[in-house]
Motif scaffolding. Structure first.
Motif, short mmCIF file in Angstrom:
data_model
loop_
_atom_site.label_atom_id
_atom_site.label_comp_id
_atom_site.label_asym_id
_atom_site.label_seq_id
_atom_site.Cartn_x
_atom_site.Cartn_y
_atom_site.Cartn_z
N ARG A 111 -80.11 74.98 -34.44
CA ARG A 111 -80.19 73.41 -34.46
C ARG A 111 -81.36 73.11 -33.79
O ARG A 111 -82.46 73.84 -33.69
N ARG A 137 -80.73 84.00 -21.58
CA ARG A 137 -79.49 83.17 -21.36
C ARG A 137 -78.77 82.73 -22.34
O ARG A 137 -77.38 82.70 -22.06
N TRP A 138 -79.28 82.46 -23.43
CA TRP A 138 -78.53 82.04 -24.58
C TRP A 138 -78.07 83.18 -25.38
O TRP A 138 -77.57 82.87 -26.42
N THR A 139 -78.13 84.28 -25.16
CA THR A 139 -77.77 85.73 -25.84
C THR A 139 -76.32 86.17 -25.45
O THR A 139 -75.58 85.97 -26.00
N PRO A 140 -76.36 86.91 -24.36
CA PRO A 140 -75.20 87.56 -23.91
C PRO A 140 -74.04 86.79 -23.09
O PRO A 140 -74.61 85.56 -22.46
N PRO A 141 -72.85 87.26 -23.12
CA PRO A 141 -72.04 86.63 -22.23
C PRO A 141 -72.08 86.69 -20.82
O PRO A 141 -73.04 87.65 -20.49
N ARG A 142 -71.21 86.22 -19.93
CA ARG A 142 -71.47 86.44 -18.65
C ARG A 142 -70.51 87.66 -18.18
O ARG A 142 -69.68 87.99 -18.81
N THR A 193 -74.10 80.50 -27.66
CA THR A 193 -74.67 80.63 -28.70
C THR A 193 -73.47 80.81 -29.82
O THR A 193 -73.64 80.45 -30.92
N ILE A 242 -82.72 79.04 -30.74
CA ILE A 242 -81.83 80.02 -30.82
C ILE A 242 -80.47 79.93 -31.51
O ILE A 242 -79.87 80.72 -32.21
N GLN A 243 -79.89 78.61 -31.26
CA GLN A 243 -78.55 78.42 -31.87
C GLN A 243 -78.66 77.44 -33.18
O GLN A 243 -77.76 77.01 -33.56
N THR A 274 -76.97 83.11 -17.04
CA THR A 274 -76.43 84.02 -17.99
C THR A 274 -77.35 85.16 -18.26
O THR A 274 -78.55 85.13 -18.35
N PRO A 275 -76.62 86.33 -17.98
CA PRO A 275 -75.22 86.78 -17.66
C PRO A 275 -74.97 86.85 -16.38
O PRO A 275 -73.84 87.21 -15.89
N ASN A 320 -72.17 94.10 -28.01
CA ASN A 320 -72.85 93.78 -26.93
C ASN A 320 -72.04 94.44 -25.68
O ASN A 320 -70.90 94.51 -25.64
N LEU A 355 -66.45 83.19 -22.71
CA LEU A 355 -67.09 84.28 -21.78
C LEU A 355 -68.44 84.18 -21.66
O LEU A 355 -69.25 84.88 -20.70
N GLY A 356 -69.02 82.96 -21.88
CA GLY A 356 -70.28 82.55 -21.64
C GLY A 356 -71.44 82.86 -22.50
O GLY A 356 -72.61 82.32 -22.42
N ALA A 357 -71.04 83.30 -23.71
CA ALA A 357 -71.90 83.27 -24.78
C ALA A 357 -72.01 82.31 -25.65
O ALA A 357 -71.25 82.28 -26.75
#
Lengths: 381, 328, 159
Positions: free
Chosen positions: B49, B292-297, A141, B46-47, B216-217, A208, A137-139
């Motif tokens: 790493r 960009r690195w948090t929500p889905p699209r 992380t 954010i991830q 993203t999103p 979310n 879905l694009g998330a």
């Protein structure tokens, strides 16, 4: 919904019909979101999916035939290669089948250990689902978060079994060895961390709004269809059918532990996601009870060197992370099975995909396919 | 010495323009290296790493190594591709980015081309980006590219409208179409972000900017889990590098543009103006990456509905307020 | 379960040649292949059975014929039924259940793919795991794996 028409037929159709002719597009066998070598032949009208035809078999190794040529117990390692995300479940499935065929009793402690490992495996497998589903879905992380925790489970399983993916650790008549020293405390430590991390996942994904709008009301599988197609596991439970083999036909010590079967009525992608999230919580409950109740004793039944079960048919069914995993064996009294059949949950769950996809958008394809959570290793066998 | 050189070029305006163009093009090529490195580090942070670590201190030269690798790779053109369009698409994308950098004021006097309709120019030039994406998607002879290209056009055109409307709010408020003029207005009267109608305009701009640079999103045109890589699926080597570079340079530009419109451009105490510009830009880039690195699209219909049913009306009403409040 | 079983034997006594009850809610029936569809239809429709869940279907090669195994589950009564039958090697034909249980569609295709059993009335009986132009049915006991140079269209040589 109009279907693609053949060139011969086209000439007789009106202009409107020709314009609605679909574009055929191959998704897979190499595609980031097909989770393996699955190929879907889609007919699209713009972004709309008109028709979907799954093509499977790219990973076919003829495992069932190979098993016919080997003594019963030599077949356990093959099962690691079926559902490679939940190898222990497959081990248990074939071992139970052989045990039923030969009438082998499993010591109580071994049964508890099996349940403990099953639930750890379920958490590991659902974490892969969670991570890949987020990526679909694009998330992106979410993937790394889920794999961070999966790593902890794999470390535990490695300490116990010596392997991280293909465990081959459940044996006919029990398990090969007792749990390592202090394993229970480590598992409890993991459980404590994992409870907090589940909260983190809820914050990142479950609450979310974009995630909800991408999953709610998408790919609805009605209860009747779910039953008629024989789907199982989280797929059927998300459609309002409380079918869990652990409750319907308890095996090992699942009748002695308390847990709920999460059921959702909506049957959409969102419900399937919620069912899996809730299942991880239930797995934690089971793990805690198992560690509390586990008795002392032997973990392995002595079996003869050449294992010859009496002629007959036996089957076993267990609740693998993906659904009802069933092994069916036919014995003719010789050291090798006459026939081994694997009823793979993904195989059946995937067969419902075309009816879910019609009328949805390309972007929904990855959400729906991800929510069914197939593993091609067990589909193609 | 420097004065002499500068004076020499001043005497020959054409040569001077040429030098500025070369400097700007190199800058547009180099800035992605920095932005990509920041992106990787932020994504790593954010991830949970580390991100690149081994090439150079803190992995700073990782992007340089990657860029070199891309430049040395074989240039593959699909057999059924429409070659002319396939060849030039990445360069059009890149040129449109360079052109928009031309009117960007980095500091007082630090602008390649002083233009009194700079805002208009930027809006016009950035549309070339859409053309290049459609060209790439169409000419690749790949269905994924085609879908990506179509998505891109639908999305970029839809978001261009509320974006332009929110920029217009600033124009009406300051009464200037020149970027330098807008910044100078803010140096005099304070940052525009604190004015209520502009605050809303900035918010709309932020959302549209995310969509304009395919993040993203709103990263549908290159949604890798759906369309493999979208419009640039068939590109490899240097052509891909140009798409990639123009995307990240665009990222830089769109934030720099926002800095000039809403955050007073180079305006700031103590530090030299150029530092302030870069500081604001990178803070905003960080926010973009955070998102960009948090929500889905989102899905394409959801994106378009959001643009047409929410952003366009809101930005229109907001523009009305800006006009009323701006007139004095 | 007992009541249901008696009901079944009364209605379709001549079709069921053998039956064993295993445990509280499982029964194994051996039927003749001609009555295959009829028995399963009865199990599906009858109010005392309501076997609405197609769990598994498979075929095995006994050397002289093929055995067919079908496992059904009832979500209403929690009954498990295993229906067994055997068909001849020369005429490997049996009625398809895919229209009754759409979930058996792929199972039947797989069994056709591996054993060459023809499921009569199947809507789309073609190979599923192997390529369409594969020759022979590899799970049969008499299948000889002839090494061929092309891995896509035949077995690979054993080294």
């Amino acid at each position: 919904m109009s279907m693609p028409v053949s060139p011969e037929k086209q000439s007789t159709l009106s202009t409107v019909d020709i314009l609605s002719q679909g574009m055929v597009i191959n998704v897979g066998p190499q595609h980031p979101s097909t989770h393996g070598v699955l190929r879907l032949i889609l007919t699209l009208d713009g972004e709309q999916i008109l028709h979907c035809e799954p093509v499977i078999g790219y990973l076919h190794r003829g495992l069932e035939k190979m098993m016919e040529r080997r003594p019963y117990r030599h077949n356990v390692p093959f099962t690691d290669r079926l559902d490679y995300l939940a190898a222990l479940s497959n081990n248990l499935g074939i071992c139970q089948c052989i045990e039923r065929l030969g009438g082998v009793e499993v010591p109580e402690r071994a049964q508890y250990i099996r349940v403990l490992l099953m639930e750890l495996q379920r958490i590991a497998s659902h974490l892969v689902f969670l991570g890949t589903f987020g990526t679909d879905l694009g998330a992106t992380t979410m993937f790394l978060y889920a794999f961070r925790e999966r790593e902890l489970v794999l470390d535990l399983l490695e300490e116990c079994t010596g392997a991280r993916l293909t465990y081959n650790w459940i044996r006919v008549g029990g398990v090969p060895d007792d749990l390592p020293e202090g394993f229970g405390e480590k598992v409890l430590g993991f459980v404590k961390t994992f409870r907090q991390r589940l909260e983190e996942y809820d914050q990142l994904l479950t609450r979310n709004r974009i995630f909800r709008s991408r999953t709610q009301g998408i790919g609805i599988l009605p209860k009747e269809l779910a039953l008629a197609y024989g789907t199982s596991g989280p797929v059927i439970r998300a459609s309002g059918m409380a079918y869990d083999v652990r409750k319907a036909a308890p095996y090992e010590v699942y009748d002695r532990v308390e847990f709920d079967v999460p059921v959702h009525e909506q049957g959409d992608v969102w419900a399937r996601y919620l069912v899996r999230m809730e299942e991880m919580r239930q797995s934690i409950r089971i793990i805690e009870q198992v560690l509390r109740d586990i008795p002392d004793g032997p973990v392995q039944t002595k079996l003869p060197k050449v294992f010859k079960p009496p002629a007959g048919i036996a089957y076993s069914r267990i609740e693998s992370p993906r659904g009802e995993l069933s092994f069916m064996m036919v014995s003719d009294g010789s050291p090798n099975p006459l026939r081994v059949h694997i009823r793979a949950p993904s195989f059946v769950n995937l067969s419902v995909l075309p009816s879910l996809l019609e009328g949805t958008k390309v972007a929904d394809l990855v959400a729906i396919l991800g929510s069914i959570d197939v593993v091609l290793g067990e589909i193609d066998r | 010495m420097i004065e002499v050189v500068v004076q020499f070029f001043r005497d020959y305006p054409l040569l001077w323009t040429f030098v500025k163009a070369v400097v700007l093009a190199s800058f547009t090529l180099l800035i992605p290296l920095a932005v990509i490195w920041v992106e990787r580090k932020v994504a790593g942070f954010i991830q949970s790493r580390l991100g690149p670590l081994h090439v150079g201190p803190q992995g700073t030269f990782q992007t340089v190594a990657d860029a070199l690798k891309l430049l040395l790779k074989e240039d593959i053109v699909p057999s059924g591709a429409d070659k002319r369009f396939f060849y030039i698409a990445p360069y059009i994308a890149f040129i449109s980015t360079v052109l928009s950098f031309m009117v960007l004021p980095f500091a007082p006097g630090w602008v390649a081309l002083e233009m009194n309709v700079a805002v208009l120019f930027v809006i016009g030039v950035s549309l070339f980006n859409v053309v290049s994406i459609l060209m790439a998607g169409w000419s690749s002879n790949n269905k994924y590219s085609l879908l990506g290209g179509l998505r891109a056009v639908a999305q970029l055109l839809s978001y261009e409208i509320p974006m332009v409307l929110s920029v217009l709010a600033v124009v009406f408020y300051t009464g200037s179409l020149s970027l330098t003029g807008i910044v100078e207005y803010q140096v005099k009267h304070g940052w525009l972000i604190w004015q209520p109608p502009i605050m809303i305009a900035a918010l709309i701009y932020f959302i549209c900017a995310l969509a304009e640079i395919n993040r993203t999103p709103f990263d549908l045109p290159e949604a890798e889990s759906e369309l493999v890589s979208g419009f640039n699926t068939e590109y490899s080597g240097m052509r891909f590098a140009f798409f990639f570079a123009s995307e990240f340079a665009n990222n830089f530009f769109i934030t720099a543009f926002a800095a000039a419109l809403f955050f007073g451009g180079w305006d700031g105490p103590i530090l030299p103006p150029i530092v302030w510009t870069f500081l604001k830009v990178f803070v905003m880039i960080f926010v973009f990456m955070w998102v960009r690195w948090t929500p889905p699209r989102l899905r394409i219909d959801q994106i378009l509905r959001f643009a047409w049913q929410f952003l366009v009306p809101v930005s229109l009403v907001n523009l009305l307020f800006a006009i009323v409040l701006g007139v004095r | 379960m007992n009541e249901a079983l008696q009901h079944l034997l009364k209605q379709l006594g001549e079709a069921v040649s053998e039956w064993t009850q295993v445990g509280a809610n499982e029964v194994r029936l051996t039927v003749s292949p001609e009555h295959w569809r009829e028995v399963v239809q009865f199990l599906h429709d009858d109010a005392l059975w309501q076997m609405d869940y197609p769990a598994d279907l498979t075929v095995w090669d006994t050397g002289t014929g093929f055995g067919v195994y079908l496992r059904l589950w009832s979500s209403v009564h929690n009954h498990n039924v295993i229906v067994l039958t055997s068909i001849s090697r020369e005429q490997p034909r049996i009625a398809s259940l895919a229209t009754l249980y759409p979930g058996l569609n792929w199972h039947e295709r797989e069994m056709y793919d591996m054993y060459g059993v023809i499921f009569e009335g199947h809507p789309n009986l073609k190979r599923i795991l192997l390529p369409d132009d594969w020759e022979g049915f590899p799970f049969r006991k008499d299948y000889v794996a002839e090494p061929s140079g092309d891995p896509l269209h035949g077995p690979q040589p054993v080294d």
